[in-house]
Write a protein that holds these residues in place. Sequence first.
Motif, PDB file in Angstrom:
ATOM      1  N   LEU A  90       5.101  14.342 -11.744  1.00  0.00           N
ATOM      2  CA  LEU A  90       3.783  14.934 -10.909  1.00  0.00           C
ATOM      3  C   LEU A  90       3.814  15.382  -9.578  1.00  0.00           C
ATOM      4  CD1 LEU A  90       0.753  12.401 -12.105  1.00  0.00           C
ATOM      5  CD2 LEU A  90       1.326  14.505 -12.899  1.00  0.00           C
ATOM      6  N   ILE A  91       4.709  14.683  -8.912  1.00  0.00           N
ATOM      7  CA  ILE A  91       4.790  14.985  -7.342  1.00  0.00           C
ATOM      8  C   ILE A  91       4.934  16.660  -7.078  1.00  0.00           C
ATOM      9  CG2 ILE A  91       6.180  14.794  -5.336  1.00  0.00           C
ATOM     10  CD1 ILE A  91       7.150  12.136  -6.353  1.00  0.00           C
ATOM     11  N   PRO A  92       5.844  17.320  -7.894  1.00  0.00           N
ATOM     12  CA  PRO A  92       5.809  18.720  -7.443  1.00  0.00           C
ATOM     13  C   PRO A  92       4.413  19.396  -7.440  1.00  0.00           C
ATOM     14  CG  PRO A  92       7.672  18.137  -8.622  1.00  0.00           C
ATOM     15  CD  PRO A  92       6.813  16.977  -8.793  1.00  0.00           C
ATOM     16  N   LEU A  93       3.619  19.057  -8.398  1.00  0.00           N
ATOM     17  CA  LEU A  93       2.119  19.571  -8.770  1.00  0.00           C
ATOM     18  C   LEU A  93       1.565  19.385  -7.461  1.00  0.00           C
ATOM     19  CD1 LEU A  93       1.416  18.173 -12.165  1.00  0.00           C
ATOM     20  CD2 LEU A  93       2.348  20.385 -11.662  1.00  0.00           C
ATOM     21  N   ARG A  94       1.673  18.360  -6.615  1.00  0.00           N
ATOM     22  CA  ARG A  94       1.007  18.506  -5.604  1.00  0.00           C
ATOM     23  C   ARG A  94       1.591  19.046  -4.336  1.00  0.00           C
ATOM     24  NH1 ARG A  94       2.073  14.727  -1.669  1.00  0.00           N
ATOM     25  NH2 ARG A  94       3.241  13.405  -3.060  1.00  0.00           N
ATOM     26  N   THR A  95       3.139  18.594  -4.124  1.00  0.00           N
ATOM     27  CA  THR A  95       3.836  18.854  -3.004  1.00  0.00           C
ATOM     28  C   THR A  95       4.011  20.570  -2.786  1.00  0.00           C
ATOM     29  OG1 THR A  95       5.939  18.637  -3.945  1.00  0.00           O
ATOM     30  CG2 THR A  95       5.063  16.849  -2.909  1.00  0.00           C
ATOM     31  N   ARG A  96       3.882  21.340  -4.148  1.00  0.00           N
ATOM     32  CA  ARG A  96       3.947  22.889  -3.942  1.00  0.00           C
ATOM     33  C   ARG A  96       2.825  23.544  -3.019  1.00  0.00           C
ATOM     34  NH1 ARG A  96       6.459  22.942  -9.560  1.00  0.00           N
ATOM     35  NH2 ARG A  96       4.470  22.957 -10.107  1.00  0.00           N
ATOM     36  N   HIS A  97       1.705  22.694  -3.168  1.00  0.00           N
ATOM     37  CA  HIS A  97       0.255  23.196  -2.638  1.00  0.00           C
ATOM     38  C   HIS A  97      -0.419  22.453  -1.657  1.00  0.00           C
ATOM     39  CE1 HIS A  97       0.630  25.655  -6.266  1.00  0.00           C
ATOM     40  NE2 HIS A  97       0.918  24.410  -7.105  1.00  0.00           N
ATOM     41  N   ILE A  98      -0.119  21.249  -1.516  1.00  0.00           N
ATOM     42  CA  ILE A  98      -0.612  20.444  -0.282  1.00  0.00           C
ATOM     43  C   ILE A  98       0.309  19.744   0.524  1.00  0.00           C
ATOM     44  CG2 ILE A  98      -2.299  18.438   0.098  1.00  0.00           C
ATOM     45  CD1 ILE A  98      -3.749  18.971  -2.460  1.00  0.00           C
ATOM     46  N   TYR A 130       0.821  -1.234   0.017  1.00  0.00           N
ATOM     47  CA  TYR A 130      -0.102  -0.174   0.074  1.00  0.00           C
ATOM     48  C   TYR A 130       0.924   1.375   0.070  1.00  0.00           C
ATOM     49  CZ  TYR A 130      -3.428  -3.486   1.236  1.00  0.00           C
ATOM     50  OH  TYR A 130      -4.190  -4.427   1.288  1.00  0.00           O
ATOM     51  N   ALA A 131       0.377   2.249  -0.765  1.00  0.00           N
ATOM     52  CA  ALA A 131       0.902   3.638  -0.530  1.00  0.00           C
ATOM     53  C   ALA A 131      -0.308   4.243   0.148  1.00  0.00           C
ATOM     54  CB  ALA A 131       1.073   4.193  -2.035  1.00  0.00           C
ATOM     55  N   ILE A 132       0.440   5.232   1.220  1.00  0.00           N
ATOM     56  CA  ILE A 132      -0.541   5.688   2.190  1.00  0.00           C
ATOM     57  C   ILE A 132      -0.207   7.092   2.243  1.00  0.00           C
ATOM     58  CG2 ILE A 132      -1.678   5.854   4.653  1.00  0.00           C
ATOM     59  CD1 ILE A 132      -1.060   2.735   4.817  1.00  0.00           C
ATOM     60  N   ALA A 133      -0.825   7.985   2.169  1.00  0.00           N
ATOM     61  CA  ALA A 133      -0.772   9.449   2.187  1.00  0.00           C
ATOM     62  C   ALA A 133      -1.355  10.150   2.950  1.00  0.00           C
ATOM     63  CB  ALA A 133      -0.747  10.172   0.577  1.00  0.00           C
ATOM     64  N   THR A 134      -1.105  10.789   3.835  1.00  0.00           N
ATOM     65  CA  THR A 134      -1.790  11.899   4.660  1.00  0.00           C
ATOM     66  C   THR A 134      -1.463  13.312   4.146  1.00  0.00           C
ATOM     67  OG1 THR A 134       0.006  12.043   6.259  1.00  0.00           O
ATOM     68  CG2 THR A 134      -1.660  10.449   6.738  1.00  0.00           C
ATOM     69  N   THR A 150      -4.096  24.217  -1.061  1.00  0.00           N
ATOM     70  CA  THR A 150      -4.767  25.161  -2.061  1.00  0.00           C
ATOM     71  C   THR A 150      -5.186  24.585  -3.327  1.00  0.00           C
ATOM     72  OG1 THR A 150      -3.309  27.013  -1.224  1.00  0.00           O
ATOM     73  CG2 THR A 150      -4.525  27.412  -3.241  1.00  0.00           C
ATOM     74  N   MET A 151      -6.276  24.363  -3.518  1.00  0.00           N
ATOM     75  CA  MET A 151      -7.017  23.800  -4.911  1.00  0.00           C
ATOM     76  C   MET A 151      -6.742  24.796  -6.123  1.00  0.00           C
ATOM     77  SD  MET A 151      -7.981  21.268  -6.329  1.00  0.00           S
ATOM     78  CE  MET A 151      -8.438  20.102  -4.930  1.00  0.00           C
ATOM     79  N   ASN A 152      -5.880  24.262  -7.227  1.00  0.00           N
ATOM     80  CA  ASN A 152      -5.486  25.048  -8.036  1.00  0.00           C
ATOM     81  C   ASN A 152      -5.291  24.363  -9.574  1.00  0.00           C
ATOM     82  OD1 ASN A 152      -2.971  24.166  -8.312  1.00  0.00           O
ATOM     83  ND2 ASN A 152      -2.603  25.465  -6.318  1.00  0.00           N
ATOM     84  N   GLU A 153      -4.796  24.756 -10.504  1.00  0.00           N
ATOM     85  CA  GLU A 153      -4.696  23.951 -11.745  1.00  0.00           C
ATOM     86  C   GLU A 153      -3.631  22.678 -11.591  1.00  0.00           C
ATOM     87  OE1 GLU A 153      -6.319  23.774 -14.645  1.00  0.00           O
ATOM     88  OE2 GLU A 153      -7.464  25.038 -13.981  1.00  0.00           O
ATOM     89  N   ASP A 154      -2.467  23.105 -10.781  1.00  0.00           N
ATOM     90  CA  ASP A 154      -1.319  22.116 -10.611  1.00  0.00           C
ATOM     91  C   ASP A 154      -2.086  20.830  -9.867  1.00  0.00           C
ATOM     92  OD1 ASP A 154       0.422  23.470 -11.583  1.00  0.00           O
ATOM     93  OD2 ASP A 154       1.410  24.134  -9.662  1.00  0.00           O
ATOM     94  N   VAL A 155      -2.888  21.002  -8.947  1.00  0.00           N
ATOM     95  CA  VAL A 155      -3.268  19.916  -8.101  1.00  0.00           C
ATOM     96  C   VAL A 155      -4.365  19.368  -8.731  1.00  0.00           C
ATOM     97  CG1 VAL A 155      -4.860  19.330  -6.003  1.00  0.00           C
ATOM     98  CG2 VAL A 155      -2.990  21.320  -5.910  1.00  0.00           C
ATOM     99  N   LEU A 156      -5.159  19.897  -9.557  1.00  0.00           N
ATOM    100  CA  LEU A 156      -6.159  19.242 -10.516  1.00  0.00           C
ATOM    101  C   LEU A 156      -5.521  18.548 -11.647  1.00  0.00           C
ATOM    102  CD1 LEU A 156      -8.898  22.216 -11.053  1.00  0.00           C
ATOM    103  CD2 LEU A 156      -9.099  19.875  -9.616  1.00  0.00           C
TER     104      LEU A 156
END
Length: 114
Positions: free
Chosen positions: A77-85, A4-8, A13-19
């Motif tokens: 893809l990782i930076p798209l998430r980690t920059r905002h969440i 399993y990969a488990i993320a907390t 911030t919801m934005n274009e990167d996160v989407l």
Amino acid sequence: MTAYAIATMRPGTMNEDVLRYIEEIQSTMDPFEGRFLVHGAQVEVVEGPFPGTVVVLAFPDMERARAWYASPAYQALIPLRTRHIPGEVILVDGVPPGYDATKTAARLRAEAGL
């Protein structure tokens, strides 16, 4: 054995990167037979503090979970998430079929001399 990969994930911030991350993550998992078990669900906290949500992915084994995480497609893809969440991600093996916690407790008792 399933891994399993488990993320907390804490609020971000919801934005274009996160989407874009959400739109593209499945295609990075497909070559490794990964699938979502939990994604975007509201958590019910019953013990301790837990600000945020949980994501749980399943892979047929740890080798494929590691290969997915290390893959160029997912690494891009990782930076798209980690920059905002903010959050944490772990990889962990599941238990084998027929697992019995009482046997684990007995082994731990014996090892501890209790």
